[in-house]
Structure formats: C-alpha cells, structure tokens
Design an enzyme around this catalytic site. Structure first.
Site, PDB file in Angstrom:
ATOM      1  N   ILE A   1       0.835  -1.203   0.000  1.00  0.00           N
ATOM      2  CA  ILE A   1       0.000   0.000   0.000  1.00  0.00           C
ATOM      3  C   ILE A   1       0.871   1.255   0.000  1.00  0.00           C
ATOM      4  O   ILE A   1       0.689   2.157  -0.829  1.00  0.00           O
ATOM      5  CB  ILE A   1      -0.959   0.000   1.206  1.00  0.00           C
TER       6      ILE A   1
ATOM      7  N   GLY B   1      -2.020 -14.443  -4.783  1.00  0.00           N
ATOM      8  CA  GLY B   1      -1.752 -13.279  -3.944  1.00  0.00           C
ATOM      9  C   GLY B   1      -2.963 -12.749  -3.212  1.00  0.00           C
ATOM     10  O   GLY B   1      -2.919 -11.638  -2.687  1.00  0.00           O
TER      11      GLY B   1
ATOM     12  N   GLU C   1     -11.106   6.003   5.916  1.00  0.00           N
ATOM     13  CA  GLU C   1     -12.051   5.367   4.992  1.00  0.00           C
ATOM     14  C   GLU C   1     -11.559   4.002   4.539  1.00  0.00           C
ATOM     15  O   GLU C   1     -12.350   3.063   4.396  1.00  0.00           O
ATOM     16  CB  GLU C   1     -12.248   6.278   3.782  1.00  0.00           C
TER      17      GLU C   1
ATOM     18  N   LYS D   1     -12.910  -5.135  10.815  1.00  0.00           N
ATOM     19  CA  LYS D   1     -13.667  -4.224   9.949  1.00  0.00           C
ATOM     20  C   LYS D   1     -15.119  -4.134  10.411  1.00  0.00           C
ATOM     21  O   LYS D   1     -15.710  -3.040  10.436  1.00  0.00           O
ATOM     22  CB  LYS D   1     -13.613  -4.710   8.509  1.00  0.00           C
TER      23      LYS D   1
ATOM     24  N   THR E   1       1.109   1.282   7.506  1.00  0.00           N
ATOM     25  CA  THR E   1       1.536   0.020   8.110  1.00  0.00           C
ATOM     26  C   THR E   1       0.320  -0.643   8.739  1.00  0.00           C
ATOM     27  O   THR E   1      -0.797  -0.131   8.655  1.00  0.00           O
ATOM     28  CB  THR E   1       2.590   0.260   9.199  1.00  0.00           C
TER      29      THR E   1
END
Length: 868
Positions: free
Chosen positions: A485, A715, A657, A733, A606
């Site tokens: 990311i 992956g 978000e 989440k 991270t």
C-alpha cells in the site's frame, strides 16, 4: 536647488570590491547620472559590529589588548584592500594616509577606554562613528577615480541631534538648514555629494549615532532637506517582500506600498526598513524605493502616500521573533480611572518601550509586550508601582510570559474587506497554533497576534498561504510504510502530484517517509520515486539481512520500532534533506513535530500496533491522520472514541475510509446517513477479499483446500493463509462499522464462527497447515452440497444489528445480493429508516494495493480541501 535623487547604499552594498563596482555602475547609469544629488553610505558590512566588539574588549575585565589591536588592524587592512582594488598613484597614497590616520585616532580612543575601564554611551557612539568616517571618504575617492565629480560630506557637521547617544533623535529645523546651506554653498553644478550615514552630532558637537537603521534615516533626512524627488535605498534584496524569505520560501516582492503599511511592517520586524526612516519622507511626501544593488534590473518596492491597489486583501506579514508579555490583572483595576496612566508611566520611567498593548473589555486585565531584555525590569516597575494594591489583594502580582513572538498582518484593504480576521484565525487554528493575545489598531490596517515562538515560522507560512496563494492548498505529508500500500501510494504521488498542482492547485509535499528499517526527511520535499527506490534497496539488504515483510496489512517487523531507539534523546533534527537513518518511531514523530511545518499530515500505511498507539500523541498536536491501519479503530473502544472525539471537537481530520473495504465509500456513506438524520438498523457485509474469492469460486469443481492454495498463489491471501482464514481481519472491519453506528463494543464481544478446527492453527508451518486443511475438505464439501441442493451458496458474512456483531458462514439464496459477488469483491448492505424496503448496496474491490492506496490518496486530497 533643483530637486534630485538621494541614494543610500547599505553595508552589503559597500562591503566588497564587487559590491563597490556595482555601486559605481549604478551611479553612472542613465537613470542616475546627473540626477543624483547625494549618496549616503554605510560602513562596510561587519565593521560596525567589529567596532563594538573592540570597544567591549577595551572596557571589559582582564587584559584584551592584543585581541583588540587585532580587530583594529583587521579594520584598517580591509579598507586598505579596498583602496588597493580601486585607486592608484597620489589618490591611493592620500586615501591610505587618511585610513591610517583615522585608525590611529580609533586606537587612541580605545586605549583611553582601556585605561579608564569605562565605556559610556557617548564614547561608544564616537567609536561606532569610525565605520562611516572610514567608508564615506574612501568611496568618494573611488567615484572620483571613475570619473565622477564627487565631494565628501561629514554628516557630523550637518545632522544635529538631541544627544541621546545610541539612538539620537535629529532636530529637523537646524539639520535641514545646515544641509541646505552646505549644498547651496557648493552650488548644484553636477557635484555628487557622498555623505556618511548613521552618524550625526549632538548640540555640543560630539559624535552621535542615529540608532538601528540610522543610515536609512540619514538618507531620508537629506532627501527631506533638499526636497528630493525620490530616496532610493539600495540593499541586498529586491525590495520589501510579502514575508521574511528566510522563513517563508515563497514570499515575493511587493511592487507598491503605502507609508503607513511600511511603518507597520517595519515596526514588527520587516528588516528592510526601520520605522523612523520613513518619518522625514512621510512628512515631505517623498517616495522611498527599496532596490537591490546586486539585481538593479528589479524595479524594487515603492513606498509612497498613495500606493497602487493590491490584488490581495493584505499587503504583507512580518514578525518579531522574541518578546515578553507582561500581564497584570485583578478586580482592583475595574472602573479605576488612571490605572493605565500609572502602568505606562511606571514603564516609561524605566525607559521600557512597549511594543504592543491589549486590554480586556472588562478592564480586569491588561498586558504589554516588551523586549525580553526589559521583562525583569518591567515586572519590578509594576510591582513597585502597584505594591499597595497587590498587598491588599485587589490586584494580582504581575507575571511575565516568555518565548513569545508577534505576528503582524498588514494591509490597507483590511478596512474595506470583511473576513480578514476570520481567515487569519482559521489558518492558525487549522494548524493548532494558539493565540496568546490580540491587538488591532483603530486604523484597521494591522492585526497583531502574540503566539509561541516555536510556532512563528509555521504561522507565517500558514497565513501567507491563506492570503497570497489563494486557491492553492499545500499538504506537508509524513508517510510511514513502504509495503504494497505504501509503495503504491508513493507511485501514485509521483505520477499525479503535478497534475494536482497544475489543474487543481493542490500541492502535496512529501516531507518525511519511513519504513521498518530507515527514514528520511526533507522539509522542502522528497521525490516519491527516489524514496521508494531507497526503501527498496534498504529492504533487500546485504548478506545475512532478512528481507522486510511489509505487504498490504502486514505489520512492521516485530520489535523493529523499538530496536532502533537510541535512548531518551532523538538526536539532531534536520533543516534540509537528511540522509537515510535507522528507523525510530519516537524520532520520526519528534522530527515531524519539531519541523512544525504548516498543514502537516501524517499517513500510516503500516499495520503496526506501535504506530497506531501513537495516533493520540499525533492528533493532539493538531496533525491530521490518514490511515488504512485498522489497529487503532479496532482496538479499545475508549481509544477509538478519544481519537474520533478529538477530531470532531477540534476539527482535526482523522480519516480512515480505507480501513474498511479499501477504496469503497463505506464509512463516509454511514457518516452522511447519520448527519442527514437517518438511522441505520442493520448492516450485512462480506468484508474479506480472501474469503470472498474462496467462497465465490467454491462451486464443487475444486476442493476447499485447493481453492485456498489457488488464492495463495494468486496473492489473495497472506503468505500464511491462516491470517485470513481466522476471520480476524473481517471481524476488525465489522467492529469499526459497528462503532461508526454508535455501538460501544470491544473486540471480544464480536461473535466469530470459526471456519477451521484448532488443529489447522496449531500446525507448525504452512505446509503442515495445508495437510490439516485437506482433512476438512469433506466437511466443507458436505456443507456446500447441502446448500446447493437448496439453491443456495455459501458466503462468510458479518451482521451488525441490535448492538451486536456476528460473523458466520451462511447459505445465501439465489436472490441474495451476496450471490452477485465476483472474484474478491466486498459488499456492504445497509438497511436504514430511509433504506428499509430496498437496502443500500455498496459493492466493489475491497482489497488490493491500487484501490487501497487510491483511497488513501483521496483522503490526503480531502485534507487539502479542508484548508480552504
């Protein structure tokens, strides 16, 4: 006498042979040749300071004769070197003899100070006057050698003062009369007069100086005396700038400014001009132009009674770096006539100059900003003046606040344009800068703010950007994480930041970046591509160095944040780009705080518990946070509520978000529903891209374990698939969504149906795990077949309803929206009061570096938008 120009050249403009060559060139150019009546010159740069140092050595304790003499010899040799560079023959011999004679007189004066061990203000003025007494005759001879008819004027014979040594005030009538008589006696037939700046005389004829900015004042005095068309101040900058370029890099030249605006800016620290300089010109209506000796093509800044209208609502910003704020308060002040008179009288008797005053409308308190060197004396003066009231308890003992600065926002348009103050305070508040005191004159051309000195540069930049870069919004970004990311975000920043700047006036400056191994800073901005390459090299490592594992949501290496700590200190902090150094979370945050850049934002890419635990410290410094890291929001409910509550109450953005469903607008949609008065009744969601891929493709064609192997190879899972199959990520989440709906739940209250038996999680390695997983294939197939027989398909779904969160494997019928999922898509189905018959469905990729980094990038842009 025909009105002409008066030029003044400062210390840097006469401080070297190169500078003096420029001076000669300017005087002989078509704009000045034959049109200049008087040239006022300062001492060579550094000479006045050297003279003061020599005087202090002479009067100080112990024998410093040799050091003092070396200083005198250096002064002599510097002037002789100038003579050598420009003069020859008899002219040089005469000039050198004059220099040696003046230096000999200086030496004798210093010897007298040494013998008496006393340095009075009068004697110090006499010593300081040697700077201009040496430079002006020498420059006169240099001009003669260049073909200019030049005559030296000793200002001690012309400018008369009140004898207040160190900051003498000139007496206009007598001074103007003497100057006119002297210049008229010589006639005006093309002679150029070179006058010594800064120096004057008292009424008894002894040398006096005009104080700080005295050479500029000398030029204004000569200009006023002869009715000059214009006074040009030649220095080493292009004019008056919108702010100090040493603190505000994008400050630019002001074309035109009024006397009043220039007075306000110079009073509060604009170093180009000193306030008293303007007064003689103001009284005579003579414009002053600030020009650059080393860039004579620049038109400079014109100061006049009627300045050209500005396109900006303010003219400029300046600051005083260090002030002390003295405050006195108490009920004994309220309604008492003459209190302010007593207060300022007490300060005046101690010769303490008040820079700024402010008083509460209740009359309960009054404060005054003074020079820090006068702070103690001011306290003593007020304590002495109000000792009776203090003893009675009607007034508190005066206090002093130190390490403060004053920011002055100046502009005549402030009288007519509303919202200026609001814009100033919004810029400061947005950057977490506290205002200690405020003052605004009735003229409405100056708003002065007292703030902490450590925030001075940050405040100047924030206000400057708000007014002079209208529509341009900048973010100084500090990024942690360079895995999938973070690395992808660096690519996106590199590829799109120029488009953002050019088309949307949004500038994202990467001021600092770090990963588990190293970190690098540059307040002026890092190249994202270069940072990524640096991190790649550091990550690949040398012999015996383990490769870094920081992919997607993977945490920073265990303990890596602590290993790099070097004890309680954080080492030196960078002013420009610092080379990469070992990573330390403590130092990363310390550098970010110490740089104190305006519009700073912190981005955590991270999945580190240590980094998320630092969010509280970061946000309370008024630094916005952008993060896809779920650890903070899925940790303790108290910590989540503290972060979101502080963000909401203080207006400091905390944007997360991408913690749920990557770039899908789930959290922002929930917020919009709540803000618009809707009430969420139920949320059903597939929140794991890995589990979505597995069950979307679990149609009987392959065994469950084979699909897990396929997902790992593609992956879609972590290197150890158990990190996905334990459903912990999906549970976090779901908990975040529940909390966004107002539920005060802890993680251990989330009900999670295990997909796998304990034996799978106890397996010592990945291959052993797959061996155990294959034993479960029959059970998964049986469950799949049973659901298929009923026309249903298996999906792992989170349900948030009635204050509870549950994750389980459910058999969904053909009409279920979850049966429309493809590949690794996520889906959130929201049932609310408004969306009761037909729930709202949000569907799309819920994982992947591109969409997650894109969502983080969008949040960074949102930070920029809050700056408007």
């Amino acid at each position: 006498m025909v009105s002409m120009l008066v030029l003044k050249f400062g210390g840097t403009s006469v401080g070297s042979p190169q500078a003096l060559s420029q001076l000669v060139s300017i005087i002989k150019d078509p704009a000045h040749a034959g049109k200049t009546a008087v040239v006022v010159v300062s001492a060579l740069s550094g000479i006045t300071d050297a003279l003061i140092a020599a005087a202090q050595k002479a009067s100080g304790p112990g024998s410093q004769t040799e050091a003092r003499q070396r200083t005198v010899e250096e002064i002599r040799d510097r002037h002789l070197a100038i003579s050598e560079a420009f003069l020859s023959g008899e002219e040089k011999k005469t000039a050198d003899a004059e220099i040696r004679a003046s230096v000999m007189e200086l030496s004798r004066t210093l010897e007298g100070v040494d013998i008496l061990r006393e340095l009075s203000p009068r004697t110090l003025d006499g010593i300081m006057s040697f700077g201009e007494r040496l430079s002006a005759p020498l420059i006169t001879r240099i001009l003669r050698a260049s073909g200019t008819d030049a005559e030296y004027l000793d200002s001690r014979n012309l400018i008369v003062t009140d004898g207040n040594y160190g900051a003498a005030r000139f007496i206009p009538a007598d001074t103007y009369r003497r100057i006119r008589e002297r210049l008229s006696a010589e006639g005006a037939g093309g002679t150029l007069f070179v006058a010594s700046g800064f120096v004057a005389s008292s009424t008894d004829g002894s040398a006096a100086t005009l104080g700080r900015g005295g050479s500029d004042l000398s030029a204004a005095i000569y200009g006023a005396a002869i009715g000059a068309e214009c006074v040009e101040i030649w220095t080493d900058v292009d004019g008056i700038l919108t702010a100090d370029p040493g603190q505000v890099k994008n400050a630019f030249r002001i074309d035109s400014i009024s006397y009043e605006e220039a007075m306000e800016l110079s009073h509060f620290g604009a170093r180009v001009l000193h306030p008293p300089t303007i007064k003689p010109a103001l009284e005579k209506g003579i414009p002053i132009v600030i020009r650059n000796t080393f860039n004579p093509s620049s038109p400079g800044t014109r100061i006049s009674g009627t300045a050209e209208p500005s396109e900006y609502p303010i003219r400029g910003i300046s600051s005083l770096h260090r002030v002390t704020l003295v405050r006195i308060q108490g009920s004994g002040m309220v309604g008492v006539a003459g209190f302010s008179f007593r207060l300022f009288g007490a300060l005046a008797r101690r010769k303490i100059s008040v820079i700024l005053i402010t008083q509460a409308s209740s009359e309960y308190s009054i404060c005054a900003a003074v020079d820090p060197l006068s702070g103690g004396s001011a306290l003593d003066a007020l304590t002495e003046e109000f000792h009776r009231e203090i003893n009675e308890g009607s007034i508190d003992k005066p206090v002093a606040e130190e390490n403060l600065s004053i920011i002055a926002v100046v502009g005549e348009r402030m009288k007519r344009v509303s919202g200026i103050s609001g814009k100033v305070f919004h810029a400061l508040g947005r950057n977490g800068i506290n205002v200690v005191a405020i003052a605004q004159g009735s003229s409405e051309i100056n708003i002065s703010l007292v703030i902490s000195s450590q925030d001075e540069t940050k405040a100047l930049n924030a206000i400057h950007e708000a007014f002079f870069l209208a529509g341009v919004r900048s973010v100084n970004l500090f990024l942690l994480g360079s895995g999938l990311i973070g690395g992808t975000l660096l690519d996106q920043l590199a590829g799109h930041r120029e488009i953002l700047a050019d088309r949307h006036q949004i500038r994202i400056r990467l001021a600092g970046a770090g990963n588990s191994r190293c970190m690098i800073f540059d307040p002026s901005g890092l190249d994202p591509r270069r940072v990524k390459e640096l991190f790649r090299r550091r990550t690949s490592g040398g012999p015996g160095e383990a490769a870094e594992r920081e992919q997607g949501d993977s945490p920073l290496e265990a303990g890596s944040l602590l290993k790099a700590e070097a004890g309680p200190g954080t080492g030196p902090l960078p002013k420009a780009e610092s080379g990469p150094e070992p990573f330390s979370l403590k130092k990363f945050i310390a550098v970010m705080n110490s740089l104190n850049l305006p519009n700073t934002a912190f981005c955590d890419c991270t999945a580190s518990d240590e980094v998320s635990a630092a969010y509280g410290e970061i946000i309370t410094r008024s630094i916005p946070i952008i993060t896809p890291n779920k650890r903070a929001n899925a940790g303790s409910c108290e910590y989540y509520q503290m972060l979101t509550g502080y963000s909401r109450e203080r207006g400091i953005p905390y944007l997360y978000e991408t913690t749920v469903c990557a770039g899908l607008p789930v959290i922002s949609t929930l917020r919009d529903l709540f803000l618009s008065g809707d009430r969420v009744r139920r949320i059903e969601a597939v929140l794991s891209g890995t589990l979505s891929y597995i069950f979307n493709n679990f149609d009987g064609g392959k065994t469950f374990s084979a699909l897990v192997r396929e997902a790992r190879a593609a992956g879609y899972t972590e290197p150890d698939p158990r990190d996905d199959l334990n459903a912990m990520d999906a549970a976090r989440k779901a908990l975040i969504l529940a909390r966004e709906c107002g539920m005060s739940l802890e993680f251990d209250s989330v009900s999670i149906e295990p997909l796998l038996p304990p034996a799978c999680f106890k397996a010592p390695d990945v291959e052993s795990f797959f061996g155990e997983l294959e034993k479960c294939d029959a059970g998964f197939e049986e469950r799949r077949a049973r659901a298929a027989a009923a026309g249903k398909g298996l999906r792992y779904i989170a349900v948030i309803e009635a204050g509870a969160v549950k994750l389980s494997l459910r058999a969904e019928s053909e009409g279920s929206p979850f049966r429309t999922l493809n590949d690794s898509d996520n889906m959130v189905v929201i049932t609310s009061d408004r969306y009761s018959k037909l729930p709202m469905v949000i569907k799309g990729p819920g994982a992947g570096a591109q969409v997650t980094a894109g969502g983080v990038f969008a949040d960074i842009v949102r930070i920029a938008r809050t700056l408007v």
